[in-house]
Design a protein around this motif. Structure first.
Motif, mmCIF file in Angstrom:
data_model
loop_
_atom_site.group_PDB
_atom_site.id
_atom_site.type_symbol
_atom_site.label_atom_id
_atom_site.label_comp_id
_atom_site.label_asym_id
_atom_site.label_seq_id
_atom_site.Cartn_x
_atom_site.Cartn_y
_atom_site.Cartn_z
ATOM 1 N N ALA A 114 10.477 8.903 -1.594
ATOM 2 C CA ALA A 114 10.534 7.510 -1.133
ATOM 3 C C ALA A 114 9.497 7.271 -0.040
ATOM 4 O O ALA A 114 8.809 6.240 -0.032
ATOM 5 N N ASP A 115 9.378 8.220 0.881
ATOM 6 C CA ASP A 115 8.393 8.081 1.953
ATOM 7 C C ASP A 115 6.975 8.069 1.395
ATOM 8 O O ASP A 115 6.104 7.329 1.892
ATOM 9 N N SER A 116 6.727 8.868 0.366
ATOM 10 C CA SER A 116 5.395 8.888 -0.257
ATOM 11 C C SER A 116 5.077 7.549 -0.902
ATOM 12 O O SER A 116 3.956 7.040 -0.793
ATOM 13 N N ARG A 117 6.074 6.959 -1.554
ATOM 14 C CA ARG A 117 5.876 5.648 -2.165
ATOM 15 C C ARG A 117 5.598 4.595 -1.086
ATOM 16 O O ARG A 117 4.727 3.731 -1.246
ATOM 17 N N SER A 118 6.315 4.669 0.009
ATOM 18 C CA SER A 118 6.106 3.724 1.107
ATOM 19 C C SER A 118 4.704 3.877 1.700
ATOM 20 O O SER A 118 4.032 2.892 2.010
ATOM 21 N N THR A 119 4.258 5.121 1.832
ATOM 22 C CA THR A 119 2.909 5.371 2.356
ATOM 23 C C THR A 119 1.850 4.801 1.426
ATOM 24 O O THR A 119 0.844 4.222 1.872
ATOM 25 N N LEU A 120 2.069 4.934 0.113
ATOM 26 C CA LEU A 120 1.139 4.376 -0.862
ATOM 27 C C LEU A 120 1.044 2.858 -0.703
ATOM 28 O O LEU A 120 -0.048 2.279 -0.707
ATOM 29 N N LEU A 121 2.187 2.216 -0.548
ATOM 30 C CA LEU A 121 2.189 0.770 -0.366
ATOM 31 C C LEU A 121 1.439 0.367 0.900
ATOM 32 O O LEU A 121 0.663 -0.593 0.898
ATOM 33 N N LYS A 166 -2.159 0.193 0.566
ATOM 34 C CA LYS A 166 -2.613 -0.974 -0.191
ATOM 35 C C LYS A 166 -2.417 -2.275 0.585
ATOM 36 O O LYS A 166 -2.592 -3.367 0.043
ATOM 37 N N GLY A 167 -2.002 -2.151 1.837
ATOM 38 C CA GLY A 167 -1.802 -3.334 2.662
ATOM 39 C C GLY A 167 -0.486 -4.038 2.447
ATOM 40 O O GLY A 167 -0.324 -5.207 2.816
ATOM 41 N N ILE A 168 0.497 -3.349 1.857
ATOM 42 C CA ILE A 168 1.814 -3.932 1.585
ATOM 43 C C ILE A 168 2.848 -3.231 2.467
ATOM 44 O O ILE A 168 3.092 -2.030 2.331
ATOM 45 N N GLU A 169 3.459 -3.981 3.378
ATOM 46 C CA GLU A 169 4.459 -3.409 4.269
ATOM 47 C C GLU A 169 5.734 -3.068 3.490
ATOM 48 O O GLU A 169 6.119 -3.783 2.556
ATOM 49 N N SER A 170 6.386 -1.983 3.886
ATOM 50 C CA SER A 170 7.616 -1.582 3.204
ATOM 51 C C SER A 170 8.500 -0.787 4.152
ATOM 52 O O SER A 170 8.046 -0.289 5.187
ATOM 53 N N ILE A 171 9.768 -0.698 3.794
ATOM 54 C CA ILE A 171 10.720 0.128 4.536
ATOM 55 C C ILE A 171 11.535 0.921 3.527
ATOM 56 O O ILE A 171 11.627 0.548 2.351
ATOM 57 N N VAL A 172 12.121 2.022 3.974
ATOM 58 C CA VAL A 172 12.980 2.850 3.128
ATOM 59 C C VAL A 172 14.421 2.655 3.577
ATOM 60 O O VAL A 172 14.760 2.915 4.736
ATOM 61 N N HIS A 226 0.209 -4.614 -9.022
ATOM 62 C CA HIS A 226 -1.249 -4.443 -8.963
ATOM 63 C C HIS A 226 -1.620 -3.186 -8.170
ATOM 64 O O HIS A 226 -2.703 -2.626 -8.365
ATOM 65 N N ALA A 227 -0.746 -2.769 -7.280
ATOM 66 C CA ALA A 227 -0.992 -1.547 -6.508
ATOM 67 C C ALA A 227 -0.729 -0.294 -7.340
ATOM 68 O O ALA A 227 -0.859 0.826 -6.825
ATOM 69 N N GLY A 228 -0.367 -0.470 -8.598
ATOM 70 C CA GLY A 228 -0.166 0.662 -9.493
ATOM 71 C C GLY A 228 1.269 1.105 -9.645
ATOM 72 O O GLY A 228 1.540 2.147 -10.245
ATOM 73 N N LEU A 254 3.923 -8.256 -17.682
ATOM 74 C CA LEU A 254 3.928 -8.892 -16.366
ATOM 75 C C LEU A 254 2.678 -8.561 -15.570
ATOM 76 O O LEU A 254 2.186 -9.388 -14.789
ATOM 77 N N ASP A 255 2.158 -7.372 -15.761
ATOM 78 C CA ASP A 255 0.911 -7.011 -15.083
ATOM 79 C C ASP A 255 -0.228 -7.890 -15.579
ATOM 80 O O ASP A 255 -1.041 -8.380 -14.789
ATOM 81 N N LEU A 256 -0.284 -8.125 -16.881
ATOM 82 C CA LEU A 256 -1.320 -8.990 -17.431
ATOM 83 C C LEU A 256 -1.135 -10.426 -16.932
ATOM 84 O O LEU A 256 -2.095 -11.106 -16.575
#
Length: 447
Positions: free
Chosen positions: A205-212, A215-221, A254-256, A425-427
């Motif tokens: 979960a922390d790795s996913r948050s770091t990825l976000l 990409k400039g997207i704030e997140s919390i776990v 879009h961030a993958g 949805l991505d398209l």
């Protein structure tokens, strides 16, 4: 209440010009915002528009259509121009009307509401012998929302938030003039949370948050307990308006991150519902925006977006996302798979392999109709509306109401198709981004 909404000019007629922008673009954006507010927030309102894209429509076409439709009110949206020094807002009714006429009364109300929010000099209420005021059989008003060749007014016009305020001012006036009733607020206490993954491992979960974050997207776990098990949920935003949550969902995708979804939480009932984009709903992108996007990838693509827009609207299906599904299925109308272009089968109905390329339809419109009807089978348990014949050969094979969202089509429309809905949805997200970028380019605005 039936409103005929008329964005002035369009197509080969740009209207007034100045400061790098054109009247036809500004007034179309304001009018579309007026329509959106009315249809989303008010009961018993119908809106017909003289144009919803950059098309050429004559003055007689506008008034003839409003008259034959039986509109209750005609509202024409314009911008002004003079010599660069004049500025401000004014509105017009026909010159042969008295100040005690119902039309003048509506003008009084709408003028007051618009001038409260538009940050423009008030040039007053006026009369003129304009065609759209003279040839309409219902009360009519033409508003001039600033001078496009004036630097002060043009700077406001370039601001999307200003255009939204002007649209809201018009709506406020219409609400008071025609005693419109707002839809009941069914979403009080509702919060839409964008979940970018749920994990049993906090490290994951922390790795996913770091990825976000990268990409400039704030997140919390957040930690949640489901069926006695502890899960770590990555939350990428919480919103009171679902549309804002959907926009964030697209950003996350879009961030993958394709396994993102929206949780709807009601603080009043403690209910939680997990969902993606609904298959049922309003179509937001115009046919022009959809067709233009596809032609950036396949310049030879035939134009079918008008059918998705019209038929999607009739059946209450998100026609723009259905169009994205068609582009996904047909490789942007290049038909590089087992289905041939001559089949007019835009969603792979019945196609199972090289020996069975699926259903065929007589025309592109019929093929789109079959696609929309098939989506209706999945998304609704209601009877099929009766305006069109049933042309979907597999309608009765669908478990009715078994997929209310696009991601719930996974494993149903496409097998195994574990990311089928997410790909659509991505398209769709890319189509939205392209439409916004194009509008900003037209208006010369960087948001």
């Amino acid at each position: 209440m039936k409103l005929y909404l008329d964005p002035g000019h369009g197509g080969s007629d740009p209207g007034a010009l100045g400061n790098g922008i054109q009247e036809k673009d500004i007034v179309l954006d304001i009018a579309l915002r007026i329509r959106s507010i009315l249809l989303n927030d008010y009961e018993n309102v119908q809106v017909n528009m003289s144009r919803t894209n950059d098309s050429t429509v004559s003055l007689s076409q506008r008034t003839d259509q409003a008259n034959s439709w039986g509109a209750d009110y005609f509202l024409s949206i314009h911008c002004n121009a003079f010599n660069g020094t004049a500025q401000g807002y004014e509105d017009y009714i026909h010159s042969n009307l008295s100040s005690s006429s119902p039309t003048a009364g509506y003008q009084d109300i709408i003028h007051s509401e618009v001038t409260q929010v538009n940050q423009l000099q008030d040039r007053g209420q006026k009369q003129a012998n304009f065609h759209v005021l003279r040839e309409t059989v219902m009360p009519a008003l033409l508003t001039e929302n600033g001078f496009i060749d004036n630097s002060h007014d043009a700077a406001l016009m370039k601001d999307p938030s200003w255009r939204q305020r002007v649209a809201q001012g018009h709506v406020n006036g219409l609400e008071k003039a025609f005693s419109l009733k707002r839809k009941p607020d069914e979403n009080v206490g509702v919060v839409y949370k964008v979940i970018a993954g749920a994990f049993k491992s906090k490290d994951n979960a922390d790795s996913r948050s770091t990825l976000l974050e990268s990409k400039g997207i704030e997140s919390i776990v957040n930690t949640v307990v489901i069926s006695g098990e502890t899960w770590y949920r990555v939350q990428a935003g919480a919103f009171s308006i679902r549309e804002n949550a959907e926009k964030r969902l697209v950003e996350v995708q879009h961030a993958g991150i394709q396994d993102a979804y929206i949780i709807t939480e009601n603080s009043n009932t403690n209910q939680v519902q997990t969902s993606g984009y609904s298959i049922l709903g309003q179509t937001f992108l115009s046919p022009v925006q959809m067709n233009e996007y596809v032609k950036t990838i396949n310049p030879q693509a035939i134009e079918i977006a008008q059918y998705y827009h019209a038929l999607g609207t009739y059946y209450g299906i998100r026609g723009d996302i259905a169009f994205a599904q068609a582009m996904h299925e047909t490789d942007f109308l290049r038909f590089t798979g087992i289905v041939h272009s001559s089949q007019n089968n835009f969603c792979g109905l019945g196609a199972t392999g090289p020996d069975n390329p699926g259903a065929s339809f007589a025309t592109p419109e019929e093929g789109v109709l079959a696609h929309i009807q098939h989506l209706y089978a999945y998304a609704s348990t209601n009877s099929l509306p009766g305006k069109y014949d049933l042309v979907d050969p597999r309608f009765d094979l669908v478990q009715r109401g078994s997929a209310s969202t696009w991601t719930e089509l996974n494993g149903k429309w496409a097998v195994p198709g574990t990311n089928y809905g997410q790909s659509i949805l991505d398209l769709y997200g890319r189509m939205i981004t392209a439409a916004i970028d194009n509008l900003n380019r037209i208006l010369g605005v960087i948001e």
